[in-house]
Enzyme design. Structure first.
Site, short mmCIF file in Angstrom:
data_model
loop_
_atom_site.label_atom_id
_atom_site.label_comp_id
_atom_site.label_asym_id
_atom_site.label_seq_id
_atom_site.Cartn_x
_atom_site.Cartn_y
_atom_site.Cartn_z
N LEU A 12 0.84 -1.21 0.00
CA LEU A 12 0.00 0.00 0.00
C LEU A 12 0.87 1.26 0.00
O LEU A 12 1.70 1.45 0.88
CB LEU A 12 -0.92 0.01 1.23
N ARG A 19 2.40 14.65 6.85
CA ARG A 19 3.32 15.11 7.89
C ARG A 19 4.77 15.20 7.44
O ARG A 19 5.61 15.75 8.14
CB ARG A 19 3.19 14.20 9.13
N GLY A 84 -9.15 4.70 2.69
CA GLY A 84 -8.99 3.64 3.68
C GLY A 84 -8.19 2.47 3.15
O GLY A 84 -8.14 2.21 1.95
N THR A 85 -7.59 1.77 4.11
CA THR A 85 -6.74 0.63 3.74
C THR A 85 -7.55 -0.48 3.08
O THR A 85 -7.03 -1.22 2.25
CB THR A 85 -6.02 0.08 4.98
N GLU A 161 -9.63 0.28 15.77
CA GLU A 161 -8.76 1.45 15.63
C GLU A 161 -8.79 2.28 16.91
O GLU A 161 -9.82 2.33 17.61
CB GLU A 161 -9.22 2.30 14.45
N ARG A 339 36.24 12.06 -9.80
CA ARG A 339 34.95 12.12 -10.49
C ARG A 339 34.79 10.93 -11.43
O ARG A 339 35.72 10.15 -11.63
CB ARG A 339 34.84 13.47 -11.20
N TYR A 372 44.68 19.19 -11.66
CA TYR A 372 43.45 18.79 -12.32
C TYR A 372 43.80 17.88 -13.48
O TYR A 372 44.52 18.32 -14.40
CB TYR A 372 42.64 20.00 -12.82
N ASN A 392 41.61 20.61 -20.62
CA ASN A 392 40.88 19.71 -21.52
C ASN A 392 39.76 20.40 -22.29
O ASN A 392 39.19 19.83 -23.19
CB ASN A 392 40.30 18.53 -20.72
N SER A 411 56.61 20.44 -12.54
CA SER A 411 55.63 21.16 -11.75
C SER A 411 55.05 22.32 -12.54
O SER A 411 55.73 22.93 -13.36
CB SER A 411 56.30 21.74 -10.49
C1 UD1 Z 1 -3.37 1.39 9.95
C2 UD1 Z 1 -4.27 0.34 10.56
C3 UD1 Z 1 -3.97 0.21 12.03
C4 UD1 Z 1 -2.52 -0.13 12.23
C5 UD1 Z 1 -1.64 0.88 11.53
C6 UD1 Z 1 -0.21 0.42 11.57
C7 UD1 Z 1 -6.33 0.38 9.28
C8 UD1 Z 1 -7.75 0.81 9.26
N1 UD1 Z 1 -5.65 0.71 10.36
O1 UD1 Z 1 -3.70 2.61 10.57
O2 UD1 Z 1 -4.77 -0.80 12.62
O3 UD1 Z 1 -2.20 -0.18 13.61
O4 UD1 Z 1 -2.02 1.02 10.16
O5 UD1 Z 1 0.61 1.41 11.06
O6 UD1 Z 1 -5.88 -0.29 8.37
N2 UD1 Z 1 -3.05 3.66 2.63
C9 UD1 Z 1 -3.46 3.55 1.33
N3 UD1 Z 1 -4.71 4.04 1.01
C10 UD1 Z 1 -5.51 4.60 1.93
C11 UD1 Z 1 -5.07 4.68 3.26
C12 UD1 Z 1 -3.83 4.19 3.58
O7 UD1 Z 1 -2.73 3.06 0.48
O8 UD1 Z 1 -6.61 5.01 1.56
C13 UD1 Z 1 -1.71 3.16 2.98
C14 UD1 Z 1 -0.81 4.28 3.46
O9 UD1 Z 1 -0.06 4.81 2.38
C15 UD1 Z 1 0.07 3.58 4.47
C16 UD1 Z 1 -0.79 2.46 5.01
O10 UD1 Z 1 -1.81 2.28 4.07
O11 UD1 Z 1 1.21 3.00 3.88
C17 UD1 Z 1 -1.38 2.77 6.37
O12 UD1 Z 1 -2.13 3.93 6.29
P1 UD1 Z 1 -2.33 4.86 7.53
O13 UD1 Z 1 -3.23 5.95 7.16
O14 UD1 Z 1 -1.01 5.20 8.12
O15 UD1 Z 1 -3.11 3.88 8.52
P2 UD1 Z 1 -3.27 4.08 10.05
O16 UD1 Z 1 -4.41 4.97 10.30
O17 UD1 Z 1 -1.98 4.41 10.65
#
Ligand code: UD1
Ligand code: MG
Length: 479
Positions: A12, A19, A84-85, A161, A339, A372, A392, A411
């Site tokens: 992912l 941040r 969301g993940t 969460e 270089r 050089y 050069n 030299s």
């Molecule tokens: C997620 C987990 C949490 C876990 C934590 C660990 C979920 C709902 N929660 O939380 O339980 O403890 O990771 O670090 O899964 N990403 C996407 N698409 C999205 C959202 C996220 O690809 O829409 C990717 C982000 O780039 C990242 C990873 O998923 O690499 C985690 O995303 P992040 O938003 O950090 O999840 P957390 O809220 O930290």
């Protein structure tokens, strides 16, 4: 082993990484000379999955372009606007079409996760014939993480969460790393049933565990005690912290393999640096991508090498090298700049305050001081006098200079390229050489010395120089 291969690893990388406060996508920031997503892909690849998928969305073209470069075999999946993940993994599955077997999910921003840990996760998942196995860790401060929920018998029943957790659930210190092995069929079925009815209105991948458990499937957790491996990068403080830990781990590996690292705290090595046993790294040394150091060589103090090879027993002191080859027994520095295209032959020497570029310096040849040497071939055993310039560049084109074997360049010589100094030839100090010098000849190309006796007394009367000259002449006249 092929039966142990997962069907796919889905990495992912669609998150925004706010941040970091960076124009560069978070997962393209490097530690140890490799992007964060590069680390994630390396760990994923080590499982030899049939498919490797990277889910992208934010700064999609930059991330996808980078992935195409470092892992052309990887499939790029675009996440839709549902956050969301869970929807990220669904996008990964869609890109794969129909898939059967084990699907591993990892994050592109968790760079210290090792292939061994992933393999352990997959092995545990298979051994338990689980539907889902999540990698967890017991941490001192679980703030921000999803918590692993277990029943009275200790079985995993789901993940909640932080922001959706009751105070009691928040007290749980076993956290979800976000790394999982899933049965592909169960995963795609459960993803079809998750909703975004949570505090963030996101599709949570974590809900798959609760669904699987409720359906009576086996949900398992394996814990790692190595917390670094599950730590993600969210900001630049974590980037530096994880970069430092990666470096420490790389150096420990090198030291265990026979490399002396005098001061690990000030020594930095990229992941793909190769060091033979009995290499010595002195304080302040940085070795970057593509650098290989042979046995018995000593690097540092205060030396940076990128894409360099250093031969057995060579020494590089307080210098900077980029794309240079330093052969066995050769010496470089202090304070020199090598270089690309520099090849320093065996037992050759590049001394202090020397810059070289596209220069082949023969065996035992010496360029000891303040020179050089660009676009040059210097024969074996030749000696280049202090402050020699290989001129050069004519303002438009670069030209080559050849110095023969055992030649002696005086030299402060300027060699105006293209020009050839023959084998065994000499040039006089202070010469500007514009024409070829035959083998064995001496070339003198400077004004002859002219003496004007008494000039200072006549033309600089009353100066300290004149008084000194007067005193010298009186002293020599006194019997
Ligand atoms: C997620 C987990 C949490 C876990 C934590 C660990 C979920 C709902 N929660 O939380 O339980 O403890 O990771 O670090 O899964 N990403 C996407 N698409 C999205 C959202 C996220 O690809 O829409 C990717 C982000 O780039 C990242 C990873 O998923 O690499 C985690 O995303 P992040 O938003 O950090 O999840 P957390 O809220 O930290
Ligand atoms: Mg996170």
């Amino acid at each position: 082993m092929s039966t142990d291969q997962p069907a796919a690893v889905i990495v992912l990388a669609a998150g925004e990484g706010k941040r970091m406060r960076s124009r560069t996508p978070k997962v393209l920031h490097p530690i140890g000379g490799r992007s964060l997503v590069g680390h994630a892909l390396a760990a994923a690849w080590s499982l030899r999955p049939e498919h490797l998928v990277v889910v992208v969305r934010h700064q999609r073209d930059l991330v996808a372009g980078h992935v195409a470069q470092i892992a052309p075999e990887a499939v790029i999946a675009d996440q839709d606007e549902v956050p969301g993940t869970g929807s990220a993994v669904a996008a990964g599955l869609r890109a794969l079409g129909s898939v059967d077997g084990v699907v591993v999910v990892t994050y592109a921003d968790v760079p210290l996760l090792s292939g061994e840990t992933l393999a352990m996760l997959v092995a545990a998942h298979r051994a338990e014939q689980a539907a889902v196995t999540v990698l967890t860790a017991e941490v001192g401060d679980p703030t921000g993480y999803g918590r692993v929920l277990r029943d009275a018998a200790g079985g995993v029943v789901g993940i909640v969460e932080q922001r959706d957790a009751t105070p009691e659930q928040q007290a749980v210190r076993e956290i979800n790393s976000g790394i999982y092995a899933f049965d592909a069929k169960l995963l795609s079925d459960a993803l079809g049933r998750i909703t975004s009815s949570n505090d963030q209105n996101e599709m949570y991948l974590t809900d798959v565990l609760g669904i699987a458990h409720a359906d009576g499937h086996r949900v398992r957790a394996v814990a790692t005690t190595d917390l670094w491996q599950v730590e993600g990068v969210n900001d630049r403080v974590q980037l530096a912290t994880l970069g430092g830990e990666l470096n420490r781990r790389l150096l420990v590996g090198h030291m265990r393999a026979g490399v002396t690292v005098v001061d690990p705290a000030s020594t930095w090595v990229d992941v793909d640096v190769r060091l033979a046993a009995d290499v010595t790294l002195l304080p302040g040394t940085q070795l970057h991508a593509g650098t290989t150091i042979a046995s018995g060589a000593t690097i540092g103090p205060d030396t940076t090498l990128s894409g360099c090879t250093v031969g057995e027993g060579a020494q590089v002191v307080r210098s900077h090298g980029n794309g240079a080859q330093i052969e066995a027994g050769a010496g470089v520095g202090p304070f020199s700049y090598l270089r690309p295209g520099t090849v320093l032959g065996p037992d050759g020497k590049i001394g202090a305050f020397v810059e070289t570029k596209n220069a082949r310096i023969g065996a035992g040849a010496k360029v000891p001081h303040l020179t050089y040497a660009g676009d040059a071939t210097i024969g074996e055993g030749a000696n280049i006098g202090a402050a020699t310039i290989f001129a050069n560049y004519d303002g438009v084109n670069k030209h080559h200079t050849t110095v023969g074997a055992h030649a002696r360049v005086g030299s402060d010589t300027i060699l105006v390229a293209p020009v050839t100094i023959g084998d065994g030839a000499y040039t006089a100090a202070g010469s500007t050489i514009t024409e070829d010098v035959p083998a064995g000849a001496l070339a003198v190309a400077r004004g002859r010395q002219h003496i004007s006796e008494g000039w200072v007394l006549r033309r600089r009367e009353g100066t300290p120089s004149a008084r000194a000259a007067q005193a010298a002449s009186e002293a020599s006249e006194t019997p």
